[in-house]
Design a protein around this motif. Structure first.
Motif, PDB file in Angstrom:
ATOM      1  N   UNK A 196       0.829  -1.206   0.000  1.00 14.69           N
ATOM      2  CA  UNK A 196       0.000   0.000   0.000  1.00 14.69           C
ATOM      3  C   UNK A 196       0.860   1.252   0.000  1.00 14.69           C
ATOM      4  N   UNK A 197       0.399   2.247  -0.710  1.00 19.36           N
ATOM      5  CA  UNK A 197       0.995   3.587  -0.698  1.00 19.36           C
ATOM      6  C   UNK A 197      -0.128   4.538  -0.304  1.00 19.36           C
ATOM      7  N   UNK A 198       0.002   5.137   0.866  1.00 18.92           N
ATOM      8  CA  UNK A 198      -1.007   6.072   1.359  1.00 18.92           C
ATOM      9  C   UNK A 198      -0.631   7.484   0.950  1.00 18.92           C
ATOM     10  N   UNK A 199      -1.568   8.186   0.371  1.00 18.83           N
ATOM     11  CA  UNK A 199      -1.381   9.565  -0.066  1.00 18.83           C
ATOM     12  C   UNK A 199      -2.377  10.401   0.712  1.00 18.83           C
ATOM     13  N   UNK A 200      -1.874  11.159   1.683  1.00 14.92           N
ATOM     14  CA  UNK A 200      -2.720  11.853   2.638  1.00 14.92           C
ATOM     15  C   UNK A 200      -2.721  13.354   2.349  1.00 14.92           C
ATOM     16  N   UNK A 201      -3.882  13.882   1.984  1.00 15.76           N
ATOM     17  CA  UNK A 201      -4.046  15.322   1.829  1.00 15.76           C
ATOM     18  C   UNK A 201      -4.510  15.841   3.187  1.00 15.76           C
ATOM     19  N   UNK A 202      -3.770  16.798   3.745  1.00 15.53           N
ATOM     20  CA  UNK A 202      -4.091  17.308   5.078  1.00 15.53           C
ATOM     21  C   UNK A 202      -3.682  18.774   5.187  1.00 15.53           C
ATOM     22  N   UNK A 203      -4.063  19.395   6.295  1.00 12.59           N
ATOM     23  CA  UNK A 203      -3.788  20.818   6.514  1.00 12.59           C
ATOM     24  C   UNK A 203      -2.299  21.136   6.542  1.00 12.59           C
ATOM     25  N   UNK A 204      -1.981  22.339   6.069  1.00 16.69           N
ATOM     26  CA  UNK A 204      -0.646  22.898   6.247  1.00 16.69           C
ATOM     27  C   UNK A 204      -0.537  23.452   7.664  1.00 16.69           C
ATOM     28  N   UNK A 205       0.678  23.777   8.062  1.00 19.27           N
ATOM     29  CA  UNK A 205       0.928  24.271   9.417  1.00 19.27           C
ATOM     30  C   UNK A 205       0.073  25.477   9.783  1.00 19.27           C
ATOM     31  N   UNK A 206      -0.174  26.374   8.832  1.00 15.69           N
ATOM     32  CA  UNK A 206      -0.901  27.608   9.146  1.00 15.69           C
ATOM     33  C   UNK A 206      -2.360  27.375   9.518  1.00 15.69           C
ATOM     34  N   UNK A 207      -2.918  26.225   9.200  1.00 17.11           N
ATOM     35  CA  UNK A 207      -4.330  25.958   9.500  1.00 17.11           C
ATOM     36  C   UNK A 207      -4.502  24.930  10.619  1.00 17.11           C
ATOM     37  N   UNK A 208      -3.406  24.311  11.027  1.00 20.96           N
ATOM     38  CA  UNK A 208      -3.477  23.274  12.057  1.00 20.96           C
ATOM     39  C   UNK A 208      -3.696  23.869  13.440  1.00 20.96           C
ATOM     40  N   UNK A 209      -4.344  23.108  14.289  1.00 17.62           N
ATOM     41  CA  UNK A 209      -4.574  23.513  15.682  1.00 17.62           C
ATOM     42  C   UNK A 209      -3.372  23.141  16.547  1.00 17.62           C
ATOM     43  N   UNK A 210      -2.724  22.016  16.235  1.00 19.04           N
ATOM     44  CA  UNK A 210      -1.583  21.561  17.027  1.00 19.04           C
ATOM     45  C   UNK A 210      -0.295  21.672  16.203  1.00 19.04           C
ATOM     46  N   UNK A 211       0.807  21.462  16.861  1.00 18.67           N
ATOM     47  CA  UNK A 211       2.099  21.507  16.173  1.00 18.67           C
ATOM     48  C   UNK A 211       2.570  20.114  15.757  1.00 18.67           C
ATOM     49  N   UNK A 212       1.731  19.097  15.927  1.00 19.13           N
ATOM     50  CA  UNK A 212       2.125  17.724  15.629  1.00 19.13           C
ATOM     51  C   UNK A 212       2.513  17.570  14.162  1.00 19.13           C
ATOM     52  N   UNK A 213       3.655  16.917  13.937  1.00 22.67           N
ATOM     53  CA  UNK A 213       4.129  16.567  12.598  1.00 22.67           C
ATOM     54  C   UNK A 213       4.283  15.049  12.548  1.00 22.67           C
ATOM     55  N   UNK A 214       3.611  14.382  11.611  1.00 23.89           N
ATOM     56  CA  UNK A 214       3.730  12.921  11.545  1.00 23.89           C
ATOM     57  C   UNK A 214       5.144  12.493  11.155  1.00 23.89           C
ATOM     58  N   UNK A 215       5.578  11.346  11.661  1.00 22.29           N
ATOM     59  CA  UNK A 215       6.919  10.853  11.314  1.00 22.29           C
ATOM     60  C   UNK A 215       6.972  10.426   9.847  1.00 22.29           C
ATOM     61  N   UNK A 216       8.165  10.434   9.299  1.00 19.39           N
ATOM     62  CA  UNK A 216       8.355  10.010   7.914  1.00 19.39           C
ATOM     63  C   UNK A 216       8.139   8.506   7.791  1.00 19.39           C
ATOM     64  N   UNK A 217       7.529   8.123   6.690  1.00 22.08           N
ATOM     65  CA  UNK A 217       7.307   6.717   6.388  1.00 22.08           C
ATOM     66  C   UNK A 217       7.365   6.606   4.862  1.00 22.08           C
ATOM     67  N   UNK A 218       8.192   5.707   4.329  1.00 21.03           N
ATOM     68  CA  UNK A 218       8.333   5.624   2.871  1.00 21.03           C
ATOM     69  C   UNK A 218       7.043   5.239   2.147  1.00 21.03           C
ATOM     70  N   UNK A 219       6.085   4.667   2.864  1.00 22.19           N
ATOM     71  CA  UNK A 219       4.822   4.264   2.251  1.00 22.19           C
ATOM     72  C   UNK A 219       3.716   5.308   2.418  1.00 22.19           C
ATOM     73  N   UNK A 220       4.057   6.454   3.024  1.00 19.70           N
ATOM     74  CA  UNK A 220       3.056   7.505   3.242  1.00 19.70           C
ATOM     75  C   UNK A 220       3.589   8.820   2.696  1.00 19.70           C
ATOM     76  N   UNK A 221       2.792   9.455   1.860  1.00 19.39           N
ATOM     77  CA  UNK A 221       3.109  10.785   1.360  1.00 19.39           C
ATOM     78  C   UNK A 221       2.078  11.749   1.913  1.00 19.39           C
ATOM     79  N   UNK A 222       2.539  12.792   2.608  1.00 22.45           N
ATOM     80  CA  UNK A 222       1.650  13.819   3.135  1.00 22.45           C
ATOM     81  C   UNK A 222       1.680  15.008   2.186  1.00 22.45           C
ATOM     82  N   UNK A 223       0.527  15.367   1.664  1.00 25.92           N
ATOM     83  CA  UNK A 223       0.384  16.504   0.767  1.00 25.92           C
ATOM     84  C   UNK A 223      -0.337  17.591   1.554  1.00 25.92           C
ATOM     85  N   UNK A 224       0.422  18.527   2.081  1.00 28.89           N
ATOM     86  CA  UNK A 224      -0.149  19.541   2.966  1.00 28.89           C
ATOM     87  C   UNK A 224      -0.685  20.713   2.158  1.00 28.89           C
ATOM     88  N   UNK A 225      -1.998  20.908   2.264  1.00 24.22           N
ATOM     89  CA  UNK A 225      -2.701  21.989   1.580  1.00 24.22           C
ATOM     90  C   UNK A 225      -3.743  22.545   2.542  1.00 24.22           C
TER      91      UNK A 225
END
Length: 126
Positions: free
Chosen positions: A32-61
């Motif tokens: 599996x290759x997970x492609x996650x569209x999620x908030x950029x830092x400016x819209x997030x409520x918390x400062x949490x940053x997910x750890x890197x994983x070669x099977x997950x791509x975070x597309x922050x928008x």
């Protein structure tokens, strides 16, 4: 041609419990290759940053356009789309279009279940 099976995840703010679920999906199927569209830092409520994983791509928008989501869908050709974020009209619009093409679309809700009128209406129209 990629040997991975793409899953598109449309989400708001990724948190540690999401990452644990993503990791478990990958553990169950390492193709599996997970492609996650999620908030950029400016819209997030918390400062949490997910750890890197070669099977997950975070597309922050912060506000992904319908055009961006459609191009992403066309490029990825996902086997499944997971959607959480009823507040984003473009998530809903692209989900409807993808579902009409025969791709499995799963609506998720990470609110506490209260079984109230509002949640019943949301469940019916999701």
């Amino acid at each position: 041609m990629s040997h991975f099976e793409n899953i598109l995840i449309l989400y708001a703010e990724v948190m540690p419990y999401n990452v644990k679920a993503f990791d478990e999906l990958i553990r169950l199927n390492n193709k599996l290759k997970l492609n996650v569209v999620c908030f950029e830092k400016d819209k997030k409520i918390t400062s949490y940053e997910p750890p890197l994983n070669p099977n997950i791509t975070y597309l922050q928008k912060s506000d992904p356009s319908f055009k961006f989501l459609k191009e992403l869908y066309i490029n990825l050709k996902p086997k499944m789309v997971l959607v959480s974020g009823r507040m984003n009209k473009n998530y809903l619009k692209i989900s409807r279009e993808i579902k009409n093409k025969g791709v499995l679309v799963v609506g998720m809700n990470d609110e506490q279940f209260l079984n109230n009128y509002k949640q019943m209406i949301q469940k019916i129209f999701s």
